[in-house]
Design a protein around this motif. Structure first.
Motif, PDB file in Angstrom:
ATOM      1  N   GLY A   1      76.740  26.679   1.296  1.00  0.00           N
ATOM      2  CA  GLY A   1      77.340  27.877   1.872  1.00  0.00           C
ATOM      3  C   GLY A   1      76.782  28.189   3.247  1.00  0.00           C
ATOM      4  N   PHE A   2      75.475  28.045   3.407  1.00  0.00           N
ATOM      5  CA  PHE A   2      74.828  28.290   4.698  1.00  0.00           C
ATOM      6  C   PHE A   2      75.351  27.297   5.741  1.00  0.00           C
ATOM      7  N   GLU A   3      75.382  26.017   5.383  1.00  0.00           N
ATOM      8  CA  GLU A   3      75.873  24.994   6.317  1.00  0.00           C
ATOM      9  C   GLU A   3      77.319  25.256   6.701  1.00  0.00           C
ATOM     10  N   THR A   4      78.130  25.677   5.744  1.00  0.00           N
ATOM     11  CA  THR A   4      79.536  25.985   6.009  1.00  0.00           C
ATOM     12  C   THR A   4      79.655  27.131   6.997  1.00  0.00           C
ATOM     13  N   ARG A   5      78.891  28.194   6.789  1.00  0.00           N
ATOM     14  CA  ARG A   5      78.940  29.347   7.693  1.00  0.00           C
ATOM     15  C   ARG A   5      78.452  28.973   9.095  1.00  0.00           C
ATOM     16  N   ILE A   6      77.382  28.179   9.196  1.00  0.00           N
ATOM     17  CA  ILE A   6      76.880  27.748  10.508  1.00  0.00           C
ATOM     18  C   ILE A   6      77.940  26.920  11.236  1.00  0.00           C
ATOM     19  N   GLN A   7      78.608  26.020  10.512  1.00  0.00           N
ATOM     20  CA  GLN A   7      79.678  25.221  11.130  1.00  0.00           C
ATOM     21  C   GLN A   7      80.806  26.118  11.627  1.00  0.00           C
ATOM     22  N   GLN A   8      81.167  27.138  10.828  1.00  0.00           N
ATOM     23  CA  GLN A   8      82.223  28.062  11.251  1.00  0.00           C
ATOM     24  C   GLN A   8      81.814  28.807  12.524  1.00  0.00           C
ATOM     25  N   ILE A   9      80.610  29.325  12.548  1.00  0.00           N
ATOM     26  CA  ILE A   9      80.134  30.080  13.709  1.00  0.00           C
ATOM     27  C   ILE A   9      80.066  29.184  14.941  1.00  0.00           C
ATOM     28  N   ASN A  10      79.541  27.960  14.772  1.00  0.00           N
ATOM     29  CA  ASN A  10      79.443  27.025  15.898  1.00  0.00           C
ATOM     30  C   ASN A  10      80.808  26.634  16.454  1.00  0.00           C
ATOM     31  N   SER A  11      81.839  26.705  15.615  1.00  0.00           N
ATOM     32  CA  SER A  11      83.188  26.379  16.087  1.00  0.00           C
ATOM     33  C   SER A  11      83.935  27.623  16.561  1.00  0.00           C
ATOM     34  N   GLY A  12      83.245  28.764  16.613  1.00  0.00           N
ATOM     35  CA  GLY A  12      83.847  29.993  17.123  1.00  0.00           C
ATOM     36  C   GLY A  12      84.600  30.799  16.088  1.00  0.00           C
ATOM     37  N   GLN A  13      84.404  30.508  14.819  1.00  0.00           N
ATOM     38  CA  GLN A  13      85.126  31.215  13.761  1.00  0.00           C
ATOM     39  C   GLN A  13      84.227  32.282  13.143  1.00  0.00           C
ATOM     40  N   LEU A  14      84.694  33.522  13.160  1.00  0.00           N
ATOM     41  CA  LEU A  14      84.020  34.617  12.473  1.00  0.00           C
ATOM     42  C   LEU A  14      84.954  35.089  11.370  1.00  0.00           C
ATOM     43  N   GLU A  15      84.687  34.651  10.168  1.00  0.00           N
ATOM     44  CA  GLU A  15      85.604  34.887   9.055  1.00  0.00           C
ATOM     45  C   GLU A  15      85.186  36.142   8.294  1.00  0.00           C
ATOM     46  N   THR A  16      85.710  37.308   8.706  1.00  0.00           N
ATOM     47  CA  THR A  16      85.394  38.545   7.984  1.00  0.00           C
ATOM     48  C   THR A  16      86.452  38.842   6.936  1.00  0.00           C
ATOM     49  N   ALA A  17      87.712  38.642   7.283  1.00  0.00           N
ATOM     50  CA  ALA A  17      88.819  38.718   6.334  1.00  0.00           C
ATOM     51  C   ALA A  17      88.860  39.996   5.516  1.00  0.00           C
ATOM     52  N   ASP A  18      88.660  41.137   6.167  1.00  0.00           N
ATOM     53  CA  ASP A  18      88.780  42.400   5.437  1.00  0.00           C
ATOM     54  C   ASP A  18      90.160  42.516   4.807  1.00  0.00           C
TER      55      ASP A  18
END
Length: 195
Positions: free
Chosen positions: A136-153
């Motif tokens: 999960g941590f690696e997935t979130r870091i990859q998302q952030i590094n690619s410019g994705q901030l997935e809040t999805a309220d």
């Protein structure tokens, strides 16, 4: 409080445990990318008669079955992290035995083999929580590094990229019955997200 102290003392005595320390600080590299270390304070660190580590995490809650459900669903991340911290610097291959001591009920909630009047045993699956946290941590870091901030309220959890990644620590829909991530009106990330 006196009842809780009495129950805890009886559990420690009945299970032939000895207290090693309280509020023991731990800081370990647990295999996260970029050598990210985790730190925390173990409420009560004990040893059993076989010198195996035992972790009691003290919780105060008005929700009767909160920690029982956490163990049943294999979501006790805090206990898993403490367990991994101790194992990373221990000469033993055995994992620490763990439990929540829940107040004001004065009960020890556990998946391990403790005995006594105030011990509640919980069955659970044996999924590796630490591996799920790492993925999960690696997935979130990859998302952030690619410019994705997935809040999805207010979006169903199953529609999130994170939720569709295999092997991650699952997200929870707190306080909702429709499995949607609840809107955070005060989210600091909203300024980065276009509507």
């Amino acid at each position: 409080l006196q009842k809780c102290v009495d129950n805890l003392a009886a559990i420690i005595s009945n299970n032939r445990l000895s207290v090693v320390s309280c509020e023991q600080f731990e800081e370990q590299d647990l295999g996260f990318p970029n050598v990210i270390g985790l730190s925390g304070y173990i409420d009560i660190l004990l040893k059993d008669s076989n010198s195996q580590d035992v972790i009691f995490d003290l919780k105060w809650t008005s929700v009767k079955d909160k920690y029982k459900k956490l163990l049943e669903s294999n979501r006790a991340a805090q206990l898993a992290i403490y367990q991994a911290m101790l194992q990373s610097h221990s000469d033993s291959s055995r994992k620490a035995r763990t439990a929540f001591f829940v107040m004001p009920q004065g009960e020890l909630i556990t998946t391990d083999d403790f005995t006594g009047d105030h011990v509640v045993y919980v069955n659970t699956n044996n999924n590796d929580i630490m591996q799920q946290i790492r993925v999960g941590f690696e997935t979130r870091i990859q998302q952030i590094n690619s410019g994705q901030l997935e809040t999805a309220d207010e979006v169903p959890l199953k529609e999130l990229d994170y939720a569709n990644t295999i092997g991650v620590f699952p997200l929870e829909a707190k306080g909702t019955k429709t499995a949607k991530k609840v809107e955070n009106k005060y989210s600091p990330f909203k300024c980065f997200i276009e509507k």
